[in-house]
Every structure is written in C-alpha cells, then in structure tokens.
Enzyme design. Structure first.
Site, PDB file in Angstrom:
ATOM      1  N   THR A 158       0.958  -1.091  -0.043  1.00 52.53           N
ATOM      2  CA  THR A 158      -0.060   0.115  -0.017  1.00 52.53           C
ATOM      3  C   THR A 158       0.998   1.277  -0.059  1.00 52.53           C
ATOM      4  O   THR A 158       0.638   2.254  -0.848  1.00 52.53           O
ATOM      5  CB  THR A 158      -1.108  -0.043   1.319  1.00 52.53           C
ATOM      6  OG1 THR A 158      -1.784  -1.115   1.096  1.00 52.53           O
ATOM      7  CG2 THR A 158      -1.709   1.125   1.199  1.00 52.53           C
ATOM      8  N   GLU A 203       0.681   9.634  -5.609  1.00 54.71           N
ATOM      9  CA  GLU A 203       1.319  10.942  -5.425  1.00 54.71           C
ATOM     10  C   GLU A 203       2.098  11.278  -6.508  1.00 54.71           C
ATOM     11  O   GLU A 203       1.960  12.522  -6.945  1.00 54.71           O
ATOM     12  CB  GLU A 203       2.012  11.095  -4.180  1.00 54.71           C
ATOM     13  CG  GLU A 203       0.955  10.851  -2.921  1.00 54.71           C
ATOM     14  CD  GLU A 203       1.734  11.632  -1.755  1.00 54.71           C
ATOM     15  OE1 GLU A 203       2.272  12.720  -1.940  1.00 54.71           O
ATOM     16  OE2 GLU A 203       1.639  11.174  -0.608  1.00 54.71           O
ATOM     17  N   HIS A 254      -7.100   0.341  -1.071  1.00 58.65           N
ATOM     18  CA  HIS A 254      -6.208  -0.536  -1.714  1.00 58.65           C
ATOM     19  C   HIS A 254      -7.031  -1.775  -1.832  1.00 58.65           C
ATOM     20  O   HIS A 254      -7.370  -2.611  -0.757  1.00 58.65           O
ATOM     21  CB  HIS A 254      -4.943  -0.921  -0.915  1.00 58.65           C
ATOM     22  CG  HIS A 254      -3.949  -1.589  -1.784  1.00 58.65           C
ATOM     23  ND1 HIS A 254      -2.721  -1.608  -1.225  1.00 58.65           N
ATOM     24  CD2 HIS A 254      -4.158  -2.167  -2.892  1.00 58.65           C
ATOM     25  CE1 HIS A 254      -1.911  -2.478  -2.378  1.00 58.65           C
ATOM     26  NE2 HIS A 254      -2.908  -2.742  -3.213  1.00 58.65           N
TER      27      HIS A 254
END
Length: 126
Positions: free
Chosen positions: A34, A42, A68
């Site tokens: 994750t 990002e 996730h």
C-alpha cells in the site's frame, strides 16, 4: 496558471521487488505494498500538476485517502489515472485517482496537493 479541472491523465508503473509489502515491512507477502501504491498515486498527481507550474513552483502532498482494493504481483504493470476535481484558493489542488492492473481496479484515492514556492518552502526549514 491555467490548471484544467476534470481532464484525465495517467502514468504507468512496473511493480518491482522494492515495491512489495514484504520489502517495505508493511506486510509479509511479495505483492504491491500500500505505501508503494500511495507513492505511485502521489507521483502521478505531482507529475501532472508540474506541467502547469513554473520552475520556481512545486507541490507537496498534504492528504491522501486511499482504498487498496486488490493485490498485484511483482512484474505486473499498473496504470494510475486521475483528474483534478477542485482548486481551492488557487493553491490547494484536489485529485481523484484510480489504479488498475489491466482491467482490474486495484485502488482509488482522493489526494490533496498544495502548490509551493520551492525556495521559500526550503528556507522555512533552516
């Protein structure tokens, strides 16, 4: 700055050994971690936002809310796609992001980035 809202963008990533939960310590299996998915999301948002910014400007992530949804094995390619959904006070940028392995959705997130002047930001830290 003329940042476009709701225009879709995407970027591809190859899941490598150093992206696994086992390697990163966030889990015990050799599947996409994750924290790596967060970094991919990002990075995709940052790279897209940079296309609108002058050289002295940059951005920092200030929030991410991620789901996730499915595992991904090493060696698989994932695609992160997204769009800017809102701009607040001309410097707070809100993204909607999704990640896919082929046609399988493996994650989604909302992400906030704040536009900064790179030099001023770093000078505040000294």
């Amino acid at each position: 700055m003329n940042i476009e809202i709701n225009k879709e963008f995407k970027q591809n990533y190859l899941v490598q050994d150093n992206n696994t939960a086992k390697f990163m310590g966030s889990g015990d299996l050799e599947v996409l971690a994750t924290p790596s998915l967060v970094a991919f999301m990002e990075n995709t948002a940052k790279n897209y936002l940079n296309t609108f910014l002058s050289d002295e400007l940059g951005s920092v992530g200030s929030n991410i809310n991620i789901n996730h949804l499915a595992p991904t094995l090493v060696g698989k390619e994932i695609t992160v796609q997204g769009k800017i959904t809102d701009i607040i006070k001309e410097k707070i940028i809100i993204f909607s992001l999704e990640a896919f392995e082929a046609d399988k959705k493996i994650g989604d997130a909302t992400h906030t980035r704040v536009i900064i002047n790179n030099e001023k930001f770093l000078n505040k830290l000294s």
